[in-house]
Design a protein around this motif. Structure first.
Motif, mmCIF file in Angstrom:
data_model
loop_
_atom_site.group_PDB
_atom_site.id
_atom_site.type_symbol
_atom_site.label_atom_id
_atom_site.label_comp_id
_atom_site.label_asym_id
_atom_site.label_seq_id
_atom_site.Cartn_x
_atom_site.Cartn_y
_atom_site.Cartn_z
ATOM 1 N N ASN A 112 -13.924 50.281 -66.674
ATOM 2 C CA ASN A 112 -13.686 50.074 -68.103
ATOM 3 C C ASN A 112 -12.213 50.116 -68.464
ATOM 4 O OD1 ASN A 112 -16.393 49.864 -68.603
ATOM 5 N ND2 ASN A 112 -16.653 52.018 -69.069
ATOM 6 N N SER A 113 -11.343 49.841 -67.518
ATOM 7 C CA SER A 113 -9.923 49.869 -67.813
ATOM 8 C C SER A 113 -9.222 48.729 -67.091
ATOM 9 C CB SER A 113 -9.320 51.216 -67.402
ATOM 10 O OG SER A 113 -9.506 51.432 -66.021
ATOM 11 N N CYS A 114 -8.002 48.441 -67.535
ATOM 12 C CA CYS A 114 -7.221 47.387 -66.899
ATOM 13 C C CYS A 114 -5.743 47.760 -66.961
ATOM 14 C CB CYS A 114 -7.468 46.038 -67.561
ATOM 15 S SG CYS A 114 -6.841 45.922 -69.231
ATOM 16 N N LEU A 115 -4.985 47.229 -65.996
ATOM 17 C CA LEU A 115 -3.544 47.443 -65.973
ATOM 18 C C LEU A 115 -2.862 46.299 -66.697
ATOM 19 C CD1 LEU A 115 -2.908 48.625 -62.308
ATOM 20 C CD2 LEU A 115 -2.839 49.985 -64.391
ATOM 21 N N ASN A 116 -1.904 46.631 -67.545
ATOM 22 C CA ASN A 116 -1.162 45.617 -68.286
ATOM 23 C C ASN A 116 0.234 45.400 -67.727
ATOM 24 O OD1 ASN A 116 -3.340 45.489 -70.030
ATOM 25 N ND2 ASN A 116 -2.495 46.985 -71.412
ATOM 26 N N ASN A 133 -11.624 54.867 -73.187
ATOM 27 C CA ASN A 133 -11.401 56.189 -73.757
ATOM 28 C C ASN A 133 -10.446 56.968 -72.871
ATOM 29 O OD1 ASN A 133 -13.017 57.144 -71.596
ATOM 30 N ND2 ASN A 133 -14.855 56.848 -72.821
ATOM 31 N N ASP A 134 -10.041 58.151 -73.328
ATOM 32 C CA ASP A 134 -9.081 58.937 -72.570
ATOM 33 C C ASP A 134 -9.688 59.526 -71.303
ATOM 34 O OD1 ASP A 134 -10.699 60.613 -73.994
ATOM 35 O OD2 ASP A 134 -9.107 61.875 -74.773
ATOM 36 N N LYS A 135 -11.002 59.710 -71.261
ATOM 37 C CA LYS A 135 -11.647 60.228 -70.053
ATOM 38 C C LYS A 135 -11.500 59.245 -68.894
ATOM 39 C CE LYS A 135 -15.001 63.008 -72.518
ATOM 40 N NZ LYS A 135 -16.415 63.196 -72.856
ATOM 41 N N THR A 136 -11.613 57.953 -69.191
ATOM 42 C CA THR A 136 -11.472 56.935 -68.151
ATOM 43 C C THR A 136 -10.058 56.925 -67.594
ATOM 44 O OG1 THR A 136 -13.106 55.596 -69.328
ATOM 45 C CG2 THR A 136 -11.841 54.497 -67.630
ATOM 46 N N SER A 137 -9.063 57.094 -68.444
ATOM 47 C CA SER A 137 -7.674 57.120 -67.966
ATOM 48 C C SER A 137 -7.415 58.372 -67.127
ATOM 49 C CB SER A 137 -6.698 57.021 -69.132
ATOM 50 O OG SER A 137 -6.868 58.095 -70.017
ATOM 51 N N VAL A 138 -8.067 59.486 -67.453
ATOM 52 C CA VAL A 138 -7.916 60.708 -66.667
ATOM 53 C C VAL A 138 -8.587 60.536 -65.303
ATOM 54 C CG1 VAL A 138 -8.552 63.155 -66.558
ATOM 55 C CG2 VAL A 138 -7.632 62.205 -68.657
ATOM 56 N N VAL A 139 -9.725 59.846 -65.277
ATOM 57 C CA VAL A 139 -10.392 59.557 -63.999
ATOM 58 C C VAL A 139 -9.467 58.735 -63.109
ATOM 59 C CG1 VAL A 139 -12.288 58.250 -62.962
ATOM 60 C CG2 VAL A 139 -12.735 59.760 -64.883
ATOM 61 N N TYR A 140 -8.783 57.764 -63.689
ATOM 62 C CA TYR A 140 -7.836 56.949 -62.926
ATOM 63 C C TYR A 140 -6.685 57.808 -62.406
ATOM 64 C CZ TYR A 140 -4.783 52.994 -61.812
ATOM 65 O OH TYR A 140 -3.975 52.102 -61.175
ATOM 66 N N GLU A 152 3.415 62.987 -56.528
ATOM 67 C CA GLU A 152 3.201 63.467 -57.892
ATOM 68 C C GLU A 152 2.655 62.326 -58.746
ATOM 69 O OE1 GLU A 152 6.258 65.926 -59.962
ATOM 70 O OE2 GLU A 152 6.173 64.315 -61.444
ATOM 71 N N VAL A 153 1.625 62.624 -59.498
ATOM 72 C CA VAL A 153 1.046 61.660 -60.438
ATOM 73 C C VAL A 153 0.885 62.394 -61.757
ATOM 74 C CG1 VAL A 153 -0.902 60.163 -60.955
ATOM 75 C CG2 VAL A 153 -0.203 60.490 -58.585
ATOM 76 N N ARG A 154 1.476 61.822 -62.817
ATOM 77 C CA ARG A 154 1.349 62.492 -64.116
ATOM 78 C C ARG A 154 1.237 61.454 -65.230
ATOM 79 N NH1 ARG A 154 6.836 64.243 -66.516
ATOM 80 N NH2 ARG A 154 8.262 62.864 -65.432
ATOM 81 N N MET A 155 0.589 61.893 -66.293
ATOM 82 C CA MET A 155 0.379 61.058 -67.468
ATOM 83 C C MET A 155 1.605 61.214 -68.363
ATOM 84 S SD MET A 155 -2.010 59.061 -68.861
ATOM 85 C CE MET A 155 -3.554 59.566 -68.157
ATOM 86 N N GLU A 164 -12.005 52.273 -79.905
ATOM 87 C CA GLU A 164 -12.494 52.282 -78.533
ATOM 88 C C GLU A 164 -11.450 51.745 -77.568
ATOM 89 O OE1 GLU A 164 -16.109 50.044 -78.988
ATOM 90 O OE2 GLU A 164 -17.249 51.893 -78.849
ATOM 91 N N GLU A 165 -10.167 52.060 -77.813
ATOM 92 C CA GLU A 165 -9.133 51.578 -76.917
ATOM 93 C C GLU A 165 -8.021 52.612 -76.826
ATOM 94 O OE1 GLU A 165 -7.912 47.560 -77.503
ATOM 95 O OE2 GLU A 165 -6.008 47.900 -76.529
ATOM 96 N N VAL A 166 -7.673 52.951 -75.591
ATOM 97 C CA VAL A 166 -6.620 53.922 -75.317
ATOM 98 C C VAL A 166 -5.597 53.248 -74.409
ATOM 99 C CG1 VAL A 166 -6.102 56.128 -74.227
ATOM 100 C CG2 VAL A 166 -8.210 55.857 -75.523
ATOM 101 N N HIS A 167 -4.331 53.309 -74.797
ATOM 102 C CA HIS A 167 -3.242 52.806 -73.960
ATOM 103 C C HIS A 167 -2.640 54.003 -73.226
ATOM 104 C CE1 HIS A 167 -3.104 48.738 -75.624
ATOM 105 N NE2 HIS A 167 -3.450 49.308 -76.771
ATOM 106 N N PHE A 168 -2.384 53.844 -71.938
ATOM 107 C CA PHE A 168 -1.831 54.942 -71.166
ATOM 108 C C PHE A 168 -0.664 54.469 -70.304
ATOM 109 C CE2 PHE A 168 -3.495 53.590 -67.091
ATOM 110 C CZ PHE A 168 -4.639 52.896 -67.422
ATOM 111 N N ILE A 169 0.223 55.433 -69.989
ATOM 112 C CA ILE A 169 1.330 55.195 -69.068
ATOM 113 C C ILE A 169 1.285 56.321 -68.037
ATOM 114 C CG2 ILE A 169 3.817 55.002 -68.771
ATOM 115 C CD1 ILE A 169 3.987 54.051 -71.674
#
Length: 189
Positions: A112-116, A133-140, A152-155, A164-169
């Motif tokens: 349920n996510s994609c890289l931009n 959602n933010d749970k999906t980005s945390v799973v990634y 090291e991997v950090r949000m 229903e849309e969360v942008h993450f870096i």
């Protein structure tokens, strides 16, 4: 001088008033037909078509946004996949660990996510994407940590744009001894 006409009535000339009256009635009928079929019927058809279009728009109002979001996500993920495949098709001189890291980034991405956006500077990789959602980005994020490719991997940032849309870096730091990685992207052998 008076004009005497001795002909019977049916053979006599009709008066101008009767002819004019008949001509006026015919013109009025013709004008009515022209107005009806040239102006009134097309206007009525246009109103009905607009009413139908308005009803269809009201019925499909909730679905158009979802289709656009889905299409945008698919086009973005397809573009990123093409870029990553282009990296894979580089010359044979490309180190194997780089291919392993790209495979890890692709394989860890939830459904349920994609890289931009993908950016690499020395040993730091920035991944920008969207998820439901933010749970999906945390799973990634956890999948990337568990892969063993990164020290090291950090949000860095989470932005809630739509309901229903969360942008993450996500920032990933490559391990210093990357030659120990498995070629399939599974981490340290």
């Amino acid at each position: 001088m008076t004009d005497f006409n001795l002909l019977p009535l049916e053979y006599r000339k009709k008066t101008i008033a009767a002819r004019s009256l008949l001509l006026i009635v015919l013109l009025i009928l013709l004008l009515f037909v022209i107005i009806k079929y040239a102006f009134l019927v097309p206007i009525q058809n246009k109103r009905e078509a607009l009413n139908k279009l308005t009803l269809l728009k009201e019925e499909t109002t909730g679905y158009s946004d979802l289709d656009e979001v889905l299409l945008h996500q698919h086009s973005g993920s397809d573009e990123l996949k093409q870029r990553i495949y282009a990296f894979r098709e580089m010359e044979d001189g490309t180190p194997q660990y780089w291919k392993s890291i790209l495979d890890t980034i692709i394989n860890c991405l939830p459904g349920n996510s994609c890289l931009n956006h993908f950016n690499c500077d020395n040993n730091i990789i920035l991944l920008t994407g969207t998820s439901k959602n933010d749970k999906t980005s945390v799973v990634y994020l956890r999948s990337l940590k568990d892969s063993g490719c990164f020290s090291e991997v950090r949000m860095l940032k989470i932005m809630y744009q739509q309901p229903e849309e969360v942008h993450f870096i996500i920032q990933c730091t490559l391990n210093s001894n990357t030659e120990d990685y498995d070629i399939t992207g599974g981490g340290i052998p």
